[in-house]
Design an enzyme around this catalytic site. Sequence first.
Site: not given
Ligand code: PAF
Length: 289
Positions: A38-39, A45, A157-159, A194, A196
Amino acid sequence: MNTPAPLLDVEGRPEVVETIDSLREKLRGRTIALVPTMGALHQGHLALIDRARELAGTVVVSIFVNPLQFGPDEDLEEYPRDLSADLEALSQHGVAFVFAPTVAEMYPDGVTQVKVTGGEVGELFEGRSRPGHFDGVLTVVAKLLGIARPDFVLFGQKDAQQVFLVQRMVADLNFATRVEVVETVRADDGLALSSRNRYLNAEERHAAAAISRALEAAASAADRGIDSVLAAAQAVFMDERLVRLEYLKVVNPRTFLPVDDGYRGPARVLIAAQVGAARLIDNDAIYLN
Ligand code: PAF
């Protein structure tokens, strides 16, 4: 027949593609690794992207703040959006294309009629705190897989719950892609990176490291059983008035359901906490014996 353009060298900036048709055209005939984001890109990332480059000749990063996965009181409007900063972060990482569609391109009829749901697991933990969240995530990931048809798709893996549900979706619905999971990237004090984290002020940022300390405490108590694991992790939050623990759970990684007292074997500790304006999640693997 179209010959794919030569691959980008690692110094280059990715080409931004905004439409589904154009992305499909550009990806024809290539071996693709897709990194959905999501940028607000950070080192976490970039670790996914570096792994993607090892797997496939063409790396595609999608940048799309997916409205479907945000609840009405969540941070959809505030979520950081800065495409040029993201492109800058991606330069020299060998990303061929950034797919950055508009909401209208992804959802031309508004919300999709058909959604992918995460079943029982989709309603636990994150799903309980954020009703509908995983329907939104799984639906957009299914769309991205349908659009890019990647050979590989990468997640952090964080999510952990997102990873579990995407893996189940890919297996249950026979998507022709391989899900690759990359370890969580952490700051020096252990805080999981993150997007956030940028909501935190200095004091909150300092306090937020309690989350990873709690995971470490949980791991150290693993040989004393589940009650000790929970008590050790909880104790870390006692003195952190800026961190409001939302949940602390131990799940079986095979089912993602909570383990009971008698469980022995691999497990995963999950934590969600509110720190200032940031809702943060983290997790770690432990072994209960
Ligand atoms: O983990 C994220 O950033 C989002 O949930 C994803 C996988 C890009 C889906 O919008």
